[in-house]
Write a protein that holds these residues in place. Sequence first.
Motif, PDB file in Angstrom:
ATOM      1  N   VAL A   1       0.849  -1.189   0.000  1.00 26.37           N
ATOM      2  CA  VAL A   1       0.000   0.000   0.000  1.00 26.37           C
ATOM      3  C   VAL A   1       0.885   1.241   0.000  1.00 26.37           C
ATOM      4  N   ASN A   2       0.556   2.210  -0.848  1.00 25.73           N
ATOM      5  CA  ASN A   2       1.254   3.492  -0.762  1.00 25.73           C
ATOM      6  C   ASN A   2       0.293   4.603  -0.366  1.00 25.73           C
ATOM      7  N   SER A   3      -0.976   4.238  -0.134  1.00 22.72           N
ATOM      8  CA  SER A   3      -1.975   5.219   0.290  1.00 22.72           C
ATOM      9  C   SER A   3      -2.078   5.237   1.813  1.00 22.72           C
ATOM     10  N   PHE A   4      -0.976   5.521   2.460  1.00 25.32           N
ATOM     11  CA  PHE A   4      -0.896   5.554   3.926  1.00 25.32           C
ATOM     12  C   PHE A   4      -0.605   6.983   4.378  1.00 25.32           C
ATOM     13  N   THR A   5      -1.187   7.373   5.497  1.00 21.61           N
ATOM     14  CA  THR A   5      -0.845   8.675   6.080  1.00 21.61           C
ATOM     15  C   THR A   5      -1.115   8.666   7.577  1.00 21.61           C
ATOM     16  N   SER A   6      -0.365   9.483   8.288  1.00 16.75           N
ATOM     17  CA  SER A   6      -0.680   9.695   9.697  1.00 16.75           C
ATOM     18  C   SER A   6      -1.814  10.711   9.748  1.00 16.75           C
TER      19      SER A   6
END
Length: 160
Positions: free
Chosen positions: A28-33
């Motif tokens: 997954v590259n659609s990660f965010t804090s």
Amino acid sequence: MRTVCGSFPTGVTVITSGGERTDAATTVNSFTSVSLEPPLVLFCLHRGSRLRGPLEESGSFVVDFLTHRQEQVAWRFAGRESAHLSEVPHHRTPNGLPVLTEALVFLECRVADEYDGGDHTIVLGEVIGLGTSAEEVDPLVFYRGGMRVLGAAGPEPVDV
């Protein structure tokens, strides 16, 4: 849309979930804090993902941030016919979740909520544990459809 959004470089993560017999992982590259207080993160999961069942069963997941040396791992978990987690070095958190042993860092999370995101589900997680690698290595970056290594370090950040 894919071409335009692909021009935004992102970190590369592998999300792992499940238990001893139901382990699964996906790139997954659609990660965010999202928030520091409470500690929240999110990622977007395709509705047909192999991770869906194990995630629903366990109600928790791990976000593994990959190093530049883990490009093969990223590609192995990116396709529909994925590698099995048993083929990649991993260990377990005290809560029994799988963590990629060679990851740069990891966040252990409990699913806090899920939201509709078209052909994806937006998964919000509360961070309940974390860990870092003893080794300092560059992260893996995704940009314009390919895996990249972050360039040479620039000047130290300045507090404003």
